[in-house]
Design a protein around this motif. Sequence first.
Motif, PDB file in Angstrom:
ATOM      1  N   PHE A 178      37.267 -31.714  11.969  1.00 40.64           N
ATOM      2  CA  PHE A 178      36.829 -31.248  10.749  1.00 40.64           C
ATOM      3  C   PHE A 178      35.721 -30.130  10.804  1.00 40.64           C
ATOM      4  N   LEU A 179      34.862 -30.177  11.791  1.00 38.34           N
ATOM      5  CA  LEU A 179      33.782 -29.195  11.939  1.00 38.34           C
ATOM      6  C   LEU A 179      34.514 -27.981  12.365  1.00 38.34           C
ATOM      7  N   LEU A 180      35.407 -27.847  13.312  1.00 37.54           N
ATOM      8  CA  LEU A 180      36.267 -26.643  13.556  1.00 37.54           C
ATOM      9  C   LEU A 180      36.608 -26.053  12.486  1.00 37.54           C
ATOM     10  N   THR A 181      37.482 -26.912  11.419  1.00 35.26           N
ATOM     11  CA  THR A 181      38.170 -26.271  10.378  1.00 35.26           C
ATOM     12  C   THR A 181      36.994 -25.610   9.551  1.00 35.26           C
ATOM     13  N   PHE A 182      35.704 -26.291   9.160  1.00 34.15           N
ATOM     14  CA  PHE A 182      34.706 -25.537   8.284  1.00 34.15           C
ATOM     15  C   PHE A 182      34.195 -24.602   8.956  1.00 34.15           C
ATOM     16  N   MET A 183      34.243 -24.301  10.317  1.00 32.89           N
ATOM     17  CA  MET A 183      33.497 -23.235  11.028  1.00 32.89           C
ATOM     18  C   MET A 183      34.427 -22.054  11.096  1.00 32.89           C
ATOM     19  N   PHE A 184      35.833 -22.404  11.210  1.00 26.96           N
ATOM     20  CA  PHE A 184      36.857 -21.268  11.133  1.00 26.96           C
ATOM     21  C   PHE A 184      36.717 -20.797   9.622  1.00 26.96           C
TER      22      PHE A 184
ATOM     23  N   ALA B 234      34.399 -20.385   7.721  1.00 26.16           N
ATOM     24  CA  ALA B 234      33.218 -19.142   7.402  1.00 26.16           C
ATOM     25  C   ALA B 234      33.790 -18.100   8.134  1.00 26.16           C
ATOM     26  N   PHE B 235      34.497 -18.199   9.065  1.00 28.75           N
ATOM     27  CA  PHE B 235      34.909 -16.819   9.971  1.00 28.75           C
ATOM     28  C   PHE B 235      35.337 -15.730   8.891  1.00 28.75           C
ATOM     29  N   VAL B 236      35.950 -16.058   7.807  1.00 32.93           N
ATOM     30  CA  VAL B 236      36.386 -15.158   6.749  1.00 32.93           C
ATOM     31  C   VAL B 236      35.576 -14.022   6.749  1.00 32.93           C
ATOM     32  N   GLY B 237      34.376 -13.926   6.775  1.00 31.17           N
ATOM     33  CA  GLY B 237      33.381 -13.031   6.588  1.00 31.17           C
ATOM     34  C   GLY B 237      33.333 -12.078   7.712  1.00 31.17           C
ATOM     35  N   HIS B 238      33.929 -12.214   8.861  1.00 33.87           N
ATOM     36  CA  HIS B 238      33.999 -11.428   9.923  1.00 33.87           C
ATOM     37  C   HIS B 238      35.166 -10.415   9.693  1.00 33.87           C
ATOM     38  N   ASP B 239      34.804  -9.225  10.494  1.00 34.54           N
ATOM     39  CA  ASP B 239      35.719  -7.904  10.324  1.00 34.54           C
ATOM     40  C   ASP B 239      36.993  -8.456  11.257  1.00 34.54           C
TER      41      ASP B 239
ATOM     42  N   ASP C 243      44.593 -11.017  12.440  1.00 37.79           N
ATOM     43  CA  ASP C 243      44.641 -10.213  11.313  1.00 37.79           C
ATOM     44  C   ASP C 243      44.488 -11.469  10.117  1.00 37.79           C
ATOM     45  N   TYR C 244      44.557 -10.750   8.914  1.00 37.01           N
ATOM     46  CA  TYR C 244      44.174 -11.885   7.801  1.00 37.01           C
ATOM     47  C   TYR C 244      45.411 -13.015   7.645  1.00 37.01           C
ATOM     48  N   LEU C 245      46.679 -12.512   7.894  1.00 37.12           N
ATOM     49  CA  LEU C 245      47.843 -13.536   7.763  1.00 37.12           C
ATOM     50  C   LEU C 245      47.683 -14.517   8.908  1.00 37.12           C
ATOM     51  N   GLY C 246      47.468 -14.078  10.006  1.00 38.17           N
ATOM     52  CA  GLY C 246      46.966 -15.283  10.886  1.00 38.17           C
ATOM     53  C   GLY C 246      46.121 -16.066  10.758  1.00 38.17           C
ATOM     54  N   TYR C 247      45.034 -15.471  10.201  1.00 34.70           N
ATOM     55  CA  TYR C 247      43.900 -16.348   9.957  1.00 34.70           C
ATOM     56  C   TYR C 247      44.219 -17.389   8.779  1.00 34.70           C
ATOM     57  N   LEU C 248      44.722 -17.039   7.869  1.00 32.24           N
ATOM     58  CA  LEU C 248      45.299 -17.904   6.818  1.00 32.24           C
ATOM     59  C   LEU C 248      46.046 -19.129   7.215  1.00 32.24           C
ATOM     60  N   LEU C 249      47.064 -18.797   8.265  1.00 29.04           N
ATOM     61  CA  LEU C 249      47.851 -19.941   8.703  1.00 29.04           C
ATOM     62  C   LEU C 249      46.959 -20.573   9.580  1.00 29.04           C
ATOM     63  N   ILE C 250      46.311 -20.085  10.553  1.00 35.94           N
ATOM     64  CA  ILE C 250      45.483 -20.898  11.366  1.00 35.94           C
ATOM     65  C   ILE C 250      44.667 -21.803  10.643  1.00 35.94           C
ATOM     66  N   LEU C 251      44.063 -21.455   9.484  1.00 35.44           N
ATOM     67  CA  LEU C 251      43.105 -22.409   8.791  1.00 35.44           C
ATOM     68  C   LEU C 251      43.903 -23.346   8.090  1.00 35.44           C
TER      69      LEU C 251
END
Length: 445
Positions: free
Chosen positions: A26-32, A34-39, A52-60
């Motif tokens: 759960f903590l890793l989920t919320f940390m990840f 928050a990673f959305v602000g990163h470039d 990239d943003y596609l990978g980010y969404l599916l990892i989240l």
Amino acid sequence: MLKFMLPLLFLIPMCYSWELVQISVFLLTFMFSAFVGHDFLFSHMGSGLGLDYLGYLLILLSFWITSLVLSASHKVYKTNNFTYMFLVMNMSLLLFLVITFSCLDFLWFYISFEASLIPTLILILGWGYQPERIQAGTYFIFYTMFASLPLLVSILSIYYHSGSASMYLNTEISDNGLVSHMWYVVTVFAFIVKLPMFMTHLWLPKAHVEAPVAGSMILAGVLLKLGGYGLIRVLPMFSYMNKNLSWVWISVSLVGGTIVSIMCLRQVDMKALIAYSSVAHMGLVLCGLVVFGWWGANGALIVMVGHGLCSSGLFCLANMVYERMSSRSLLISKGLLNFMPSMGLWWFLLSAGNMAAPPTLNLLGEVSLIMSVVSWSKVSMIMIAFLSFFSAAYSLYMYSLSQHGKYYSSLFSCCSGKVREYLILMLHWLPLNAMILNGCLLVVM
């Protein structure tokens, strides 16, 4: 990316403590999140991994579903049913999924894509319910391996042709010969089986019916999205062949989706009904991807995320009923409003999400997909109309048959629901309906 993989690696030896792993995920989920602000640059990642943003969404989505899976599988913890191995399999699967969605290299992607099959198979065989789970596991492995071994040959051919197996350095293959078209079919087929498309879908209902709740939730929530993700990555290289052959995939998906939706209306097994509904939804996703337009690609991603949350929640609900009634049959577990009145609300909300009612993400995604497919061909409107109608029909059928009617005469008492179960269902439903308020969060193209 490594800063999220290393904690997952270190969590595997610590799987002796259920609470520790659950809180950590759960903590890793919320940390990840928050990673959305990163470039989202491909630097500072290491080991051939990037985001990239596609990978980010599916990892989240993978982190979110896995954290809910651990909460929903409380019975494994309560009965001490090989708890350590169960947690190891879930953490291994999550690690492989994170690697798959953050690979910059096709060969890396193939290895982690195939590696995710092994923990899923062990979940089905180890914690499934009926002896038929062996047959389900065989179907699962043989369907996916048969389709994905030619993909390895294709990736090696891409390396030979382009001089690189990197996803972002490959040039478009513009040859118009028979070999190029066969190359395209071989490459795409592995992902089409994983989606799955109609006629390659037989492994999915069997795997879902025999899998434990953890297997069903991860399979519906994340593993089906591997096919869509793979198509988004490989189709730009085969755009010319895709233009010539897209009518095949769209025809089979629309007609097959309608047939599967009609089959849903004669299902008496809850999990089989939800599994078949996944085939119908993923058929529309495939149509949007092979049309290869802006609306289709973004609509497909939105439906993948929405379906992951909605379908996972429905499997969770079906498991809650199974734990109380010891049956998944809609003929035995009907009249649930008498026994679990407060759970009836969640049945209604998630069934509404399954039929793409507002204000769910599924509605936003399906509107985008319908626009893209209709703009490709006006004739497709006929099958899309049938698909939408029967989608609403089987969702209403599932809700009304399970909630209404005379309850089974051998039942005398039942627990309506625990706080933990309501929390899991709320965490499925809330993002499914809240994200539509800012739909541009899911636009990646």
